[in-house]
Design a protein around this motif. Structure first.
Motif, PDB file in Angstrom:
ATOM      1  N   GLY A  13      -5.514  11.558 -11.606  1.00 19.12           N
ATOM      2  CA  GLY A  13      -4.308  11.766 -10.178  1.00 19.12           C
ATOM      3  C   GLY A  13      -3.211  11.700 -10.367  1.00 19.12           C
ATOM      4  O   GLY A  13      -2.704  11.952 -11.429  1.00 19.12           O
ATOM      5  N   THR A  61     -13.243   8.929  -3.447  1.00 21.66           N
ATOM      6  CA  THR A  61     -12.120   9.676  -3.769  1.00 21.66           C
ATOM      7  C   THR A  61     -12.155  10.037  -5.092  1.00 21.66           C
ATOM      8  O   THR A  61     -11.450  10.861  -5.902  1.00 21.66           O
ATOM      9  CB  THR A  61     -10.798   8.872  -3.388  1.00 21.66           C
ATOM     10  N   GLU A  65      -7.012  13.857  -3.822  1.00 19.61           N
ATOM     11  CA  GLU A  65      -6.237  13.038  -3.422  1.00 19.61           C
ATOM     12  C   GLU A  65      -5.796  14.268  -2.254  1.00 19.61           C
ATOM     13  O   GLU A  65      -5.816  15.280  -2.148  1.00 19.61           O
ATOM     14  CB  GLU A  65      -5.178  12.936  -4.236  1.00 19.61           C
TER      15      GLU A  65
END
Length: 219
Positions: free
Chosen positions: A163, A136, A145
């Motif tokens: 993020g 990720t 995400e």
């Protein structure tokens, strides 16, 4: 007089608390963000909006071409196994009838399937319907995400700001690059090299690359 046993009162479940003002504002931001192209240096590998069709897709995994060094994406579906070059988009190997014990990754503890074509003799870990996961983050700061502000439709966010909660404006430091409103989401992530983004649903495979090659038409 006939006595009857009273039934115990049904215990009412506790009501789940609603979203806080902060959570609702974040949800609204995600819902309002349209799908946009991934930023430079990322480029779509396939010409179609939703990548290349793969009916009955179950999961995907990454490998590396032993000669070119390109990222490879192995696809496991109800119709067998396939292998794509993640830079050119070319389908370089196909097995329509894998051995039953190796046709899906749930038969082994590490959720892997045998490689094919140039990676025959190795095994590839598959993420998707049966579990598992992909990278990720990348070493140079990209983050991917999967969010679901309107269940059951998953959205894939690419960012360079670490993020959520994404303090900057949409389209500057974070990008909504994929919305699986039309099909069942399977998995999304980066290749181990960090040069490929893959998003898989039950009906297709989408790829983005920051390698250098001429894009090919969808297979």
């Amino acid at each position: 007089m006939k006595w009857t046993k009273k039934a115990a009162p049904v215990e009412q479940p506790e009501r789940e608390p609603g979203l806080s003002a902060y959570q609702q504002a974040m949800r609204n931001r995600l819902l309002a963000a349209p799908v946009v192209p991934a930023p430079e240096p990322w480029q779509p590998v396939f010409e179609y909006t939703y990548g290349v069709p793969v009916g009955g897709l179950l999961g995907i995994g990454f490998a590396t071409h032993p000669d070119s060094g390109h990222d490879l994406v192995m696809v496991v579906s109800h119709d067998g196994h396939g292998l794509f070059d993640a830079v050119t988009g070319e389908k370089i190997a196909r097995d329509r009838d894998p051995d039953p014990e190796d046709s899906t990754p749930d038969a082994v503890a590490d959720l892997s399937c045998p490689g094919l074509g140039p990676i025959a003799g190795s095994r590839v870990r598959i993420a998707g319907l049966f579990g598992g996961g992909l990278h990720t983050t990348t070493e140079d700061g990209w983050t991917l995400e999967v969010v679901t502000p309107a269940w059951p439709n998953d959205r894939v966010l690419l960012s360079g700001d670490g993020g959520l909660p994404h303090a900057g404006p949409h389209g500057e430091r974070w990008w909504h690059i994929f919305h699986s409103h039309y099909s069942t989401f399977r998995t999304a992530g980066f290749s181990p090299s960090g040069r490929t983004i893959a998003v898989a649903t039950s009906s297709d495979l989408s790829l983005w690359t920051r390698g250098t090659a001429t894009r090919v038409r969808s297979q």
